[in-house]
Design an enzyme around this catalytic site. Structure first.
Site, PDB file in Angstrom:
ATOM      1  N   PHE A 214       3.232   7.705   6.638  1.00 50.48           N
ATOM      2  CA  PHE A 214       2.731   7.006   5.458  1.00 50.48           C
ATOM      3  C   PHE A 214       2.492   5.548   5.814  1.00 50.48           C
ATOM      4  CE2 PHE A 214       2.151   6.276   1.023  1.00 50.48           C
ATOM      5  CZ  PHE A 214       1.927   7.539   0.502  1.00 50.48           C
TER       6      PHE A 214
ATOM      7  N   GLU B 231      10.277   2.373 -13.123  1.00 46.70           N
ATOM      8  CA  GLU B 231       9.132   1.452 -13.142  1.00 46.70           C
ATOM      9  C   GLU B 231       9.250   0.388 -14.233  1.00 46.70           C
ATOM     10  OE1 GLU B 231       5.332   3.411 -12.684  1.00 46.70           O
ATOM     11  OE2 GLU B 231       4.214   1.598 -13.120  1.00 46.70           O
TER      12      GLU B 231
ATOM     13  N   GLY C  77      15.371   8.328 -15.642  1.00 47.93           N
ATOM     14  CA  GLY C  77      16.187   8.672 -16.804  1.00 47.93           C
ATOM     15  C   GLY C  77      16.975   9.950 -16.565  1.00 47.93           C
TER      16      GLY C  77
ATOM     17  N   HIS D 271      -5.677   0.396  -6.795  1.00 46.86           N
ATOM     18  CA  HIS D 271      -6.315   1.282  -5.819  1.00 46.86           C
ATOM     19  C   HIS D 271      -7.812   0.994  -5.918  1.00 46.86           C
ATOM     20  CE1 HIS D 271      -7.679   4.857  -3.785  1.00 46.86           C
ATOM     21  NE2 HIS D 271      -6.447   5.133  -3.444  1.00 46.86           N
TER      22      HIS D 271
ATOM     23  N   THR E 224      -9.811   9.729  -3.207  1.00 43.47           N
ATOM     24  CA  THR E 224      -8.983   9.417  -2.033  1.00 43.47           C
ATOM     25  C   THR E 224      -9.690   8.528  -1.012  1.00 43.47           C
ATOM     26  OG1 THR E 224      -8.113  10.392  -0.007  1.00 43.47           O
ATOM     27  CG2 THR E 224      -9.615  11.730  -1.232  1.00 43.47           C
ATOM     28  N   GLU E 225      -8.858   7.747  -0.287  1.00 42.27           N
ATOM     29  CA  GLU E 225      -9.389   6.885   0.764  1.00 42.27           C
ATOM     30  C   GLU E 225     -10.091   7.691   1.854  1.00 42.27           C
ATOM     31  OE1 GLU E 225      -5.779   5.019   0.699  1.00 42.27           O
ATOM     32  OE2 GLU E 225      -6.591   3.079   0.098  1.00 42.27           O
TER      33      GLU E 225
ATOM     34  N   GLY F 170      13.812   7.637 -22.254  1.00 42.92           N
ATOM     35  CA  GLY F 170      12.860   8.040 -21.226  1.00 42.92           C
ATOM     36  C   GLY F 170      13.397   9.218 -20.428  1.00 42.92           C
TER      37      GLY F 170
ATOM     38  N   HIS G 253      -2.601   0.920 -10.721  1.00 43.36           N
ATOM     39  CA  HIS G 253      -1.831   2.092 -10.308  1.00 43.36           C
ATOM     40  C   HIS G 253      -0.331   1.961 -10.588  1.00 43.36           C
ATOM     41  CE1 HIS G 253      -1.122   5.738  -8.142  1.00 43.36           C
ATOM     42  NE2 HIS G 253      -0.476   5.162  -7.162  1.00 43.36           N
TER      43      HIS G 253
ATOM     44  N   GLY H 250      11.812  10.673 -17.624  1.00 37.69           N
ATOM     45  CA  GLY H 250      11.181  10.827 -16.312  1.00 37.69           C
ATOM     46  C   GLY H 250      12.248  10.841 -15.218  1.00 37.69           C
ATOM     47  N   GLY H 251      11.833  10.609 -13.972  1.00 39.93           N
ATOM     48  CA  GLY H 251      12.736  10.717 -12.826  1.00 39.93           C
ATOM     49  C   GLY H 251      13.992   9.871 -12.937  1.00 39.93           C
TER      50      GLY H 251
ATOM     51  N   GLN I 101      -0.169  -3.172  -8.781  1.00 45.07           N
ATOM     52  CA  GLN I 101      -0.821  -2.608  -7.606  1.00 45.07           C
ATOM     53  C   GLN I 101      -2.107  -1.882  -8.010  1.00 45.07           C
ATOM     54  OE1 GLN I 101       1.477   0.386  -5.285  1.00 45.07           O
ATOM     55  NE2 GLN I 101       1.257  -1.113  -3.644  1.00 45.07           N
TER      56      GLN I 101
ATOM     57  N   SER J 111       8.578   4.342  -4.724  1.00 43.23           N
ATOM     58  CA  SER J 111       8.770   4.445  -6.175  1.00 43.23           C
ATOM     59  C   SER J 111       9.695   5.609  -6.525  1.00 43.23           C
ATOM     60  CB  SER J 111       7.433   4.583  -6.904  1.00 43.23           C
ATOM     61  OG  SER J 111       6.681   5.632  -6.365  1.00 43.23           O
TER      62      SER J 111
ATOM     63  N   LEU K 127      -8.312   8.984  -9.280  1.00 35.50           N
ATOM     64  CA  LEU K 127      -8.464   8.436  -7.929  1.00 35.50           C
ATOM     65  C   LEU K 127      -9.384   9.277  -7.058  1.00 35.50           C
ATOM     66  CD1 LEU K 127      -4.942   7.224  -6.822  1.00 35.50           C
ATOM     67  CD2 LEU K 127      -6.850   5.920  -7.750  1.00 35.50           C
TER      68      LEU K 127
ATOM     69  N   ARG L 283      -6.670  -1.756   1.355  1.00 35.89           N
ATOM     70  CA  ARG L 283      -6.873  -1.571  -0.077  1.00 35.89           C
ATOM     71  C   ARG L 283      -7.137  -2.867  -0.840  1.00 35.89           C
ATOM     72  NH1 ARG L 283      -2.469   2.678  -2.601  1.00 35.89           N
ATOM     73  NH2 ARG L 283      -3.204   4.474  -1.454  1.00 35.89           N
TER      74      ARG L 283
ATOM     75  N   ARG M 265       4.351  -2.950  -3.763  1.00 32.04           N
ATOM     76  CA  ARG M 265       5.238  -1.823  -3.475  1.00 32.04           C
ATOM     77  C   ARG M 265       4.802  -1.073  -2.220  1.00 32.04           C
ATOM     78  NH1 ARG M 265       4.948   3.685  -4.675  1.00 32.04           N
ATOM     79  NH2 ARG M 265       2.958   3.299  -5.664  1.00 32.04           N
TER      80      ARG M 265
END
Lengths: 587, 78
Positions: A119, A387, A19, A242, A254-255, A14, A353, A16-17, A240, A403, A252, A286, A398
């Site tokens: 946030f 993940e 790895g 949305h 947005t809210e 992997g 999500h 991604g971030g 999780q 994440s 998505l 949510r 979460r």
């Protein structure tokens, strides 16, 4: 066996971030590292993360890692392991500053310090008032992080195997993981990679849901590999959601749309949120909105020929408000929902999500599984991060911006631990005689099948079952039916056939292999969700509406073999501070 | 030729769902009939970072080469 072999100190599956962060730690220390990725590393799904990375830098207001820890534990609905959560929150500032030194273009304050944005769920002094804790690079935080880490890995001579799919782990007779079997897409060749340590960093499996925000590559390959190697999957009932993803697409909305006055309608044109949340209505949290939407659909008040979605109406806001206060929404609705929201409502549905569960690990990233009296015996030579792993810092739900933090902290931590493991285990262990048998058999079945169902048809059935039976609104009978139906899907997965039999860039074959992995995750999800008779975090049972700490303050562990469950206790003991005792979760 | 097409199909798997969906539709309509010229442009687009590629498709950024607009237009309309 006849397959060619290669040797590396460490194999990381992997790019991604997480790895890339682990690879960097090891490459810069001079180890011989191979990173495998289905797609070019900077096109991993980490690129989709926009919100930011949380760290109690205190650049905006006073902040403390202990407050971040409290927010994370509360967010997790007390299912998170408090040792891992303390570890993550204490390390947060360090990994963010490191990333800054690597050249990450964080947003800045006038005085040059990193700007931090507010946030949901981030608080000062144990829930007293909001605090700005999220570090971001405009709306490109994940993108910038991937590029920063990738460039630095290239400088550190990390070896990338791009457009390779890892098929299976190799475990020797003592259970030690000694490498992987991988498939090169360009040639169709299958190669054995021997390694002193193997790190799974394959991301989540959000594609098991019909409505998902995840990119197509998120098929849970690492979870499939671990489960086939006899390792349990932890807390797979927790996903999780949305509330407002475009029906049939997953993009998505947005809210902010509801914040500006957009409302949700069912098939009768009724503003149903007035019944579920008389005060907050469409602006309830949510999970409340998602559950209400799903309940409306399940009770037959969904919209469309399949009655499978509800409507988000915003035309009453007027074209000016839509253009000015909700930029981009009109374009997204036209492109992905094929409606112009200035005139028509947008079809929406609760959308998966993020995967909270995964391969069980400790905070060094070591994969752990019960053995004898020990609920967390280390699986030697194997690590999991990001993940695909369950440390567990997210527990049942979460906290936003945790994440990306998870990727950095545990990517680095696993890298450091692997370096220590290499120092005490300097030799490659022998490969077992049957090292590649499982992978070869899987490929051979797919290549030889002359007739059978299409992969696309079985995938669609799987997604439909998971969405309907393990969505946000869950009941015992619904889950029981889902467990039966998913078993039928699993049987069909092993009887698929593909038309394309060539070796070079055979995407049909890759998709058949991905489906095998997804079906495992889907079954784990349904079985774990049926067993958990309580509501906690993202797992909401209509027949067991309360959290039940007496019976269910524990982690689920699902085993592929025998399709069975075990449980292990939640670690309520932090490393250095007092335990946070479970309390009722109110915001 | 078919294998070249399959390679493009695989490289159309991206990190962003938005691109996955748009490119899936585009490929279904155009992959088998794309000109050599368009294939070259599409290949160049696939080499871009996801965020930049999406910005081009959504018209929030101008392409470095005006010729790219023909392929971008087809992706937008797909």
């Amino acid at each position: 066996m006849g397959l060619s072999r290669q040797k590396y100190d460490v194999v990381i599956v992997g790019g991604g971030g997480s790895g890339l962060r682990a690879a960097l730690q090891l490459s810069e220390a001079g180890h011989h590292v191979a990173v495998f990725s289905k797609v070019f590393p900077t096109r991993s799904h980490t690129v989709a993360a926009q919100g930011g990375i949380s760290a109690s830098l205190g650049n905006m207001q006073e902040d403390h890692w202990l407050w971040h820890m409290y927010d994370t534990i509360k967010g997790s609905d007390y299912l998170g392991d408090q040792d891992a959560i303390e570890f993550m929150c204490r390390k947060a500032s360090e990994v963010v500053y490191e990333l800054e030194h690597y050249g990450m273009p964080f947003d800045r304050n006038a005085d040059g310090t990193i700007y931090q944005r507010p946030f949901g769920g981030h608080s000062q002094n144990f829930g007293e008032r909001p605090v700005q804790r999220a570090c971001a690079a405009a709306d490109r935080t994940g993108h910038a992080m991937l590029h920063t880490l990738y460039q630095r890995n290239v400088s550190a001579h990390c070896h990338f195997f791009v457009e390779w799919m890892v098929l299976d782990l190799i475990r020797d007779y003592e259970g030690v993981v000694v490498g992987v079997v991988a498939l090169e897409m360009e040639t169709g060749d299958t190669v054995v990679f021997q390694a002193k340590a193997t790190v799974l960093a394959t991301g989540g499996a959000g594609r098991i849901f019909q409505s998902s925000t995840n990119a197509f590559i998120n098929t849970g390959d690492g979870l499939g590999m671990a489960a086939r190697a006899g390792i349990p999957l932890e807390d797979m009932e927790f996903w999780q959601f949305h509330p407002t993803g475009v029906a049939g697409a997953g993009i998505l909305i947005t809210e902010g749309v509801r914040g500006e006055g957009g409302i949700l309608l069912n098939a009768n044109g009724e503003r149903f949120m007035e019944r579920y949340a008389p005060h907050m209505k469409d602006l309830a949290s949510r999970d409340v909105v998602s559950r209400a939407m799903d309940q409306e659909i399940k009770e037959g008040r969904g919209v469309g020929p399949e009655k499978d979605h509800v409507l988000l109406k915003l035309d009453h806001l007027g074209v000016e408000v839509i253009q000015k206060r909700l930029p981009g929404i009109r374009e997204i609705a036209i492109k992905f929902a094929h409606v112009d929201p200035v005139r028509e409502p947008i079809p929406v549905v609760p959308t998966c999500h993020y995967q909270m569960g995964g391969i069980p690990t400790n905070y060094y990233g070591q994969v752990v599984a019960p053995k004898g009296d020990n609920p967390a015996e280390v699986v030697p030579g194997l690590y999991a991060i990001g993940e695909c792993a369950c440390v567990s810092v997210h527990g049942a739900n979460r906290l936003g911006t945790n994440s990306l933090l998870d990727l950095l902290v545990f990517g680095k931590s696993a890298g450091d631990h692997v370096a220590g493991w290499l120092a005490t285990n300097p030799q490659h262990r022998d490969l077992p005689g049957d090292a590649a048998d499982q992978s070869v058999a899987r490929l051979s079945r797919i290549d030889k099948a002359q007739s059978g169902e299409s992969v696309a048809a079985v995938s669609a059935s799987m997604r439909k079952v998971v969405q309907h039976h393990a969505g946000v609104f869950r009941t015992g009978p619904l889950l029981e039916e889902g467990v039966v139906k998913i078993s039928e899907v699993v049987d069909r997965v092993h009887c698929t056939a593909i038309q394309d039999k060539s070796r070079v860039f055979n995407t049909a074959r890759i998709e058949a292999l991905e489906l095998e992995n997804m079906a495992i995750v889907a079954q784990a999800t349904l079985v774990s969700a049926l067993a958990r008779q309580e509501s906690r975090g993202a797992h909401a049972r209509d027949d067991f509406r309360e959290r039940d700490d007496k019976n269910w303050l524990k982690h689920s562990l699902w085993y592929l073999e025998e399709n069975r469950l075990e449980y292990k206790p939640v670690n309520l003991q932090p490393l250095t501070v007092e335990s946070f005792e479970p309390k009722v979760r109110v915001y | 030729m078919v294998r070249e097409q399959e390679k493009l199909r695989w490289r159309s798997r991206r990190g962003l769902l938005e691109l996955d969906l748009l490119l899936e539709r585009f490929l279904a309509n155009h992959l088998e009939t794309m000109s050599q010229e368009d294939i070259k442009i599409y290949d160049a687009l696939l080499k871009l970072a996801d965020k930049d590629f999406l910005d081009l498709v959504m018209g929030e950024m101008l392409p470095p080469d005006k010729d790219w607009e023909t392929v971008l237009g087809k992706i937008r309309k797909a």
